[in-house]
Design a protein around this motif. Structure first.
Motif, mmCIF file in Angstrom:
data_model
loop_
_atom_site.group_PDB
_atom_site.id
_atom_site.type_symbol
_atom_site.label_atom_id
_atom_site.label_comp_id
_atom_site.label_asym_id
_atom_site.label_seq_id
_atom_site.Cartn_x
_atom_site.Cartn_y
_atom_site.Cartn_z
ATOM 1 N N UNK A 79 -20.357 -8.883 18.820
ATOM 2 C CA UNK A 79 -20.530 -8.815 20.262
ATOM 3 C C UNK A 79 -21.128 -7.484 20.644
ATOM 4 N N UNK A 80 -22.052 -7.505 21.585
ATOM 5 C CA UNK A 80 -22.722 -6.304 22.059
ATOM 6 C C UNK A 80 -22.968 -6.501 23.545
ATOM 7 N N UNK A 81 -22.012 -6.079 24.357
ATOM 8 C CA UNK A 81 -22.007 -6.346 25.791
ATOM 9 C C UNK A 81 -23.406 -6.329 26.410
ATOM 10 N N UNK A 82 -23.810 -7.401 27.086
ATOM 11 C CA UNK A 82 -23.109 -8.669 27.330
ATOM 12 C C UNK A 82 -23.538 -9.764 26.345
ATOM 13 N N UNK A 83 -24.022 -9.364 25.190
ATOM 14 C CA UNK A 83 -24.605 -10.311 24.251
ATOM 15 C C UNK A 83 -23.648 -10.632 23.108
ATOM 16 N N UNK A 84 -23.869 -11.799 22.498
ATOM 17 C CA UNK A 84 -23.344 -12.112 21.173
ATOM 18 C C UNK A 84 -24.570 -12.262 20.288
ATOM 19 N N UNK A 85 -24.679 -11.437 19.279
ATOM 20 C CA UNK A 85 -25.898 -11.391 18.469
ATOM 21 C C UNK A 85 -25.723 -12.174 17.171
ATOM 22 N N UNK A 86 -26.759 -12.890 16.792
ATOM 23 C CA UNK A 86 -26.760 -13.665 15.554
ATOM 24 C C UNK A 86 -27.297 -12.823 14.406
ATOM 25 N N UNK A 87 -26.927 -13.208 13.197
ATOM 26 C CA UNK A 87 -27.419 -12.527 12.006
ATOM 27 C C UNK A 87 -28.848 -12.975 11.702
ATOM 28 N N UNK A 88 -29.562 -12.239 10.860
ATOM 29 C CA UNK A 88 -30.892 -12.688 10.441
ATOM 30 C C UNK A 88 -30.853 -14.081 9.811
ATOM 31 N N UNK A 89 -29.757 -14.415 9.112
ATOM 32 C CA UNK A 89 -29.644 -15.741 8.499
ATOM 33 C C UNK A 89 -29.640 -16.832 9.558
ATOM 34 N N UNK A 90 -28.930 -16.606 10.656
ATOM 35 C CA UNK A 90 -28.895 -17.601 11.729
ATOM 36 C C UNK A 90 -30.239 -17.703 12.428
#
Length: 391
Positions: free
Chosen positions: A340-351
């Protein structure tokens, strides 16, 4: 009456300061968050640039610093220097994101507080050494001079007269600073990090600003001095805007600004300078205050803060766990969420690298799971953002 809408969703410090000093919204400026997640999931400043190094009073250190490499538009300082090549530009803050946008790309000096050094620093992106007029603030451990006092209310009778809410206000304990008065930053863990959430950080910063203005006064050139006072932001986040600490901070800040303006009067004369005061964002009430005073009761909020639903606390780690569980169900066991990185939820490079159909299914599952969380009004995939924010 019309409805005022901001053409962006996230109004935190980096976006606020970049907008103030460029006139550009995040979509155009390239500044879309306070921080960023590295591939190992660790968090760092959005402005951190691995090509730079921290510069303190002793010179460059072997760790990365900040720059404006991620900024995609010109700043007010850039425009000033384009018209007045000899102008002095000095930008100061307790935060890198509070300073660098005010300084622009070629400032005379840009300085911010670095907790690891317990002092003000700059970056090799702007200079190879800190200015001599700031020597009292850039030596390692300089912050200790401003932590020789324990934070008690400045005027207890005035504070009592404000009819502040009582009980649990949702205060945090920022690096062991303590939830209620008195607060001793010197006992913080570590002390320099606790220090920034006290009014004495403003005292140090305005002391540096006074030194900067003294330097400006020695040269008859156009000058821009920007000062971002960060203590109000930290105190609001840590204690909440209804806490005695937040009110005491406002009283102290009012007096600190009066002293600084008196200093400018003496230095430049009352007609010799212009001042613009602004803020970068507000601070919402804590859920505890909203629940106790304004949600489900008849007591009106004196600041007209509306309670449409019972407030809850949301944590980035909680959002990341919910998103990861949903992604696992959609795409199989894996590491799909970076964090989580306010206000985001970040995906991995794999996703992000999944085939289109698989990535779409993963996004759909994550969005549904986040939408279902109490306290989340709506979740969107950045690649599918609507043109206009919904009601």
């Amino acid at each position: 009456a019309g409805v005022l809408r901001y053409p962006y969703a996230h109004n935190a410090t980096a976006m606020g300061h970049s907008a103030l000093f460029t006139g550009a919204v995040p979509h155009d400026s390239g500044i879309v968050a306070n921080g960023k997640l590295l591939e190992n999931g660790s968090y760092t400043s959005y402005l951190q640039d691995p090509a730079t190094r921290v510069v303190g009073g002793a010179g460059p250190a072997d760790r990365p610093s900040s720059s404006l490499a991620s900024l995609e538009v010109p700043t007010v300082a850039d425009a000033l220097l384009a018209d007045h090549h000899d102008a002095i530009v000095i930008a100061l803050s307790m935060k890198d994101r509070g300073a660098v946008f005010g300084g622009g790309r070629t400032p005379s000096a840009v300085l911010w507080f670095d907790a690891k050094s317990d002092a003000f620093v700059t970056s090799t992106a702007f200079a190879e050494r800190t200015p001599t007029w700031a020597d009292a603030f850039t030596g390692v451990g300089a912050g200790g001079r401003w932590r020789d006092k324990v934070w008690w209310p400045l005027d207890p009778r005035w504070l009592e007269a404000q009819s502040l809410p009582a009980g649990d206000l949702g205060q945090g304990d920022f690096h062991k600073l303590g939830r209620t008065f008195p607060h001793d930053a010197e006992r913080g863990e570590p002390a320099p990090r606790a220090f920034v959430a006290t009014p004495f950080a403003d005292s140090m910063l305005l002391g540096l600003a006074a030194a900067a203005s003294g330097q400006v006064a020695t040269e008859r050139r156009p000058a821009l001095l920007t000062v971002s006072l960060s203590a109000t932001d930290y105190i609001g986040h840590v204690f909440g805007p209804d806490a005695p600490e937040a009110w005491d901070q406002m009283l102290r800040l009012d007096r600190e600004l009066a002293r600084f303006l008196d200093h400018l009067d003496r230095t430049f004369g009352p007609e010799g300078y212009a001042v613009v005061l602004s803020s970068d964002h507000g601070v919402p009430p804590t859920p505890e205050v909203m629940k106790a005073r304004y949600c489900g009761v008849s007591t009106p909020d004196p600041y007209e803060r509306h309670c449409k639903a019972m407030p809850v606390r949301l944590f980035e780690s909680q959002l990341a766990r919910v998103a990861e569980a949903a992604a696992d169900r959609a795409a199989g066991e894996g590491t799909w969420v970076l964090g989580g990185n306010e206000p985001y939820v970040e995906l991995t490079p794999a996703a992000r690298g999944l085939p289109d159909a698989a990535r779409a299914a993963l996004l759909d599952a994550v969005l549904r799971a986040l939408d279902d969380l109490p306290g989340v009004q709506a979740a969107y995939a950045v690649e599918r953002l609507p043109a206009v924010c919904p009601d």
